[in-house]
Motif scaffolding. Structure first.
Motif, PDB file in Angstrom:
ATOM      1  N   HIS A   8      85.277 -35.114  88.053  1.00  0.00           N
ATOM      2  CA  HIS A   8      85.219 -33.652  88.114  1.00  0.00           C
ATOM      3  C   HIS A   8      83.817 -33.157  88.474  1.00  0.00           C
ATOM      4  O   HIS A   8      82.829 -33.873  88.369  1.00  0.00           O
ATOM      5  CB  HIS A   8      85.658 -33.049  86.778  1.00  0.00           C
ATOM      6  CG  HIS A   8      84.793 -33.469  85.636  1.00  0.00           C
ATOM      7  ND1 HIS A   8      83.532 -32.961  85.413  1.00  0.00           N
ATOM      8  CD2 HIS A   8      85.003 -34.372  84.655  1.00  0.00           C
ATOM      9  CE1 HIS A   8      83.005 -33.512  84.345  1.00  0.00           C
ATOM     10  NE2 HIS A   8      83.880 -34.383  83.859  1.00  0.00           N
ATOM     11  N   GLY A   9      83.733 -31.884  88.855  1.00  0.00           N
ATOM     12  CA  GLY A   9      82.454 -31.254  89.154  1.00  0.00           C
ATOM     13  C   GLY A   9      81.563 -31.195  87.932  1.00  0.00           C
ATOM     14  O   GLY A   9      82.026 -31.341  86.794  1.00  0.00           O
ATOM     15  N   LEU A  26      81.766 -25.626  90.583  1.00  0.00           N
ATOM     16  CA  LEU A  26      82.345 -26.033  91.870  1.00  0.00           C
ATOM     17  C   LEU A  26      81.750 -25.212  93.018  1.00  0.00           C
ATOM     18  O   LEU A  26      82.412 -24.930  94.011  1.00  0.00           O
ATOM     19  CB  LEU A  26      83.868 -25.898  91.817  1.00  0.00           C
ATOM     20  CG  LEU A  26      84.539 -26.779  90.760  1.00  0.00           C
ATOM     21  CD1 LEU A  26      86.028 -26.467  90.660  1.00  0.00           C
ATOM     22  CD2 LEU A  26      84.305 -28.246  91.043  1.00  0.00           C
ATOM     23  N   ILE A  32      82.335 -30.459  98.210  1.00  0.00           N
ATOM     24  CA  ILE A  32      83.777 -30.438  97.916  1.00  0.00           C
ATOM     25  C   ILE A  32      84.581 -30.637  99.192  1.00  0.00           C
ATOM     26  O   ILE A  32      85.559 -31.399  99.210  1.00  0.00           O
ATOM     27  CB  ILE A  32      84.156 -29.138  97.180  1.00  0.00           C
ATOM     28  CG1 ILE A  32      83.578 -29.181  95.757  1.00  0.00           C
ATOM     29  CG2 ILE A  32      85.669 -28.941  97.152  1.00  0.00           C
ATOM     30  CD1 ILE A  32      83.642 -27.887  95.007  1.00  0.00           C
ATOM     31  N   THR A  56      88.786 -28.971  89.632  1.00  0.00           N
ATOM     32  CA  THR A  56      88.295 -29.849  90.702  1.00  0.00           C
ATOM     33  C   THR A  56      89.456 -30.306  91.575  1.00  0.00           C
ATOM     34  O   THR A  56      89.353 -30.311  92.806  1.00  0.00           O
ATOM     35  CB  THR A  56      87.533 -31.052  90.108  1.00  0.00           C
ATOM     36  OG1 THR A  56      86.425 -30.575  89.331  1.00  0.00           O
ATOM     37  CG2 THR A  56      87.033 -31.981  91.199  1.00  0.00           C
ATOM     38  N   THR A 141      91.948 -36.759  89.546  1.00  0.00           N
ATOM     39  CA  THR A 141      90.681 -36.157  89.146  1.00  0.00           C
ATOM     40  C   THR A 141      90.577 -36.281  87.634  1.00  0.00           C
ATOM     41  O   THR A 141      91.480 -35.889  86.897  1.00  0.00           O
ATOM     42  CB  THR A 141      90.541 -34.695  89.593  1.00  0.00           C
ATOM     43  OG1 THR A 141      91.570 -33.913  89.030  1.00  0.00           O
ATOM     44  CG2 THR A 141      90.569 -34.578  91.101  1.00  0.00           C
ATOM     45  N   ASN A 169      79.203 -36.908  89.437  1.00  0.00           N
ATOM     46  CA  ASN A 169      80.163 -35.823  89.587  1.00  0.00           C
ATOM     47  C   ASN A 169      80.560 -35.709  91.048  1.00  0.00           C
ATOM     48  O   ASN A 169      79.724 -35.830  91.952  1.00  0.00           O
ATOM     49  CB  ASN A 169      79.564 -34.495  89.113  1.00  0.00           C
ATOM     50  CG  ASN A 169      79.360 -34.481  87.615  1.00  0.00           C
ATOM     51  OD1 ASN A 169      78.237 -34.547  87.129  1.00  0.00           O
ATOM     52  ND2 ASN A 169      80.436 -34.402  86.876  1.00  0.00           N
ATOM     53  N   LEU A 170      81.861 -35.510  91.261  1.00  0.00           N
ATOM     54  CA  LEU A 170      82.473 -35.371  92.584  1.00  0.00           C
ATOM     55  C   LEU A 170      82.415 -36.648  93.423  1.00  0.00           C
ATOM     56  O   LEU A 170      82.662 -36.614  94.628  1.00  0.00           O
ATOM     57  CB  LEU A 170      81.883 -34.177  93.352  1.00  0.00           C
ATOM     58  CG  LEU A 170      82.162 -32.825  92.696  1.00  0.00           C
ATOM     59  CD1 LEU A 170      81.335 -31.716  93.354  1.00  0.00           C
ATOM     60  CD2 LEU A 170      83.648 -32.488  92.755  1.00  0.00           C
TER      61      LEU A 170
END
Length: 191
Positions: A8-9, A26, A32, A56, A141, A169-170
């Motif tokens: 996740h963000g 986000l 993204i 996310t 996610t 993250n991401l």
């Protein structure tokens, strides 16, 4: 069958965050979009039911098919440690807080979950998804701890070794399962 794990963000929290439901930042639309572009277009998307992961998943959806959020993909339940800074946890439970990370397995945070309990919970969700959607790409996610349990599974490593991986993250961590078993692909890819 390929699984594409997306962490996740960022939450910008400076404390333990397990089942506490905090939002993700986000705002990095360029990243993204790169993540969404890197993932298979026809994949199914499923997420933890915690808002940071669910939002996310929504952000990377595009025209993919979205499965309902699943509580079995939640982060570790850190119990009494959730919301505490790492230094507070070390002061509160000096021996346990060190051993929890150095000896992952059956140790739990007070009123929380162990590595083995989380791995069992996530494995059951993944096994069910693989059975119901055999042969399809699935984007999941989720959270750093969840992804690390699956790195252990796919690589055949120990829990301690799996915890040595960086999961930004991401980032995207890819693995596959087939007749020969599990295979770990790229870990912590940032497109």
């Amino acid at each position: 069958m390929r699984l594409w794990w997306v962490r996740h963000g960022p939450t910008h929290e400076k404390a333990f965050v397990g089942w506490r439901d905090v939002p993700a930042d986000l705002s990095d639309h360029a990243l993204i979009n790169r993540v969404a572009d890197h993932l298979p277009e026809t994949a199914l998307v499923i997420s933890s039911d915690l808002i940071r992961a669910s939002a996310t998943a929504d952000a990377i959806m595009r025209n993919r098919t979205r499965l309902p959020d699943h509580p079995g993909l939640r982060e570790f339940d850190f119990g009494a440690w959730d919301g505490l800074h790492f230094t507070q946890v070390a002061e509160r439970d000096p021996d346990l807080s060190r051993r929890f990370w150095e000896e992952p397995g059956d140790l739990t945070a007070p009123d929380g979950e162990s590595w083995n309990a989380v791995a069992k919970r996530v494995n059951a969700v993944v096994d069910d998804l693989c059975q119901r959607h055999n042969g399809k790409d699935i984007i999941l996610t989720a959270h750093i701890g969840v992804i690390m349990t699956q790195i252990q599974r796919a690589s055949g490593s120990t829990a301690y070794q799996a915890m040595g991986h960086q999961i930004d993250n991401l980032s995207i961590t890819q693995m596959a399962v087939g007749p020969q078993g599990w295979k770990l692909g790229v870990v912590n890819h940032l497109p």
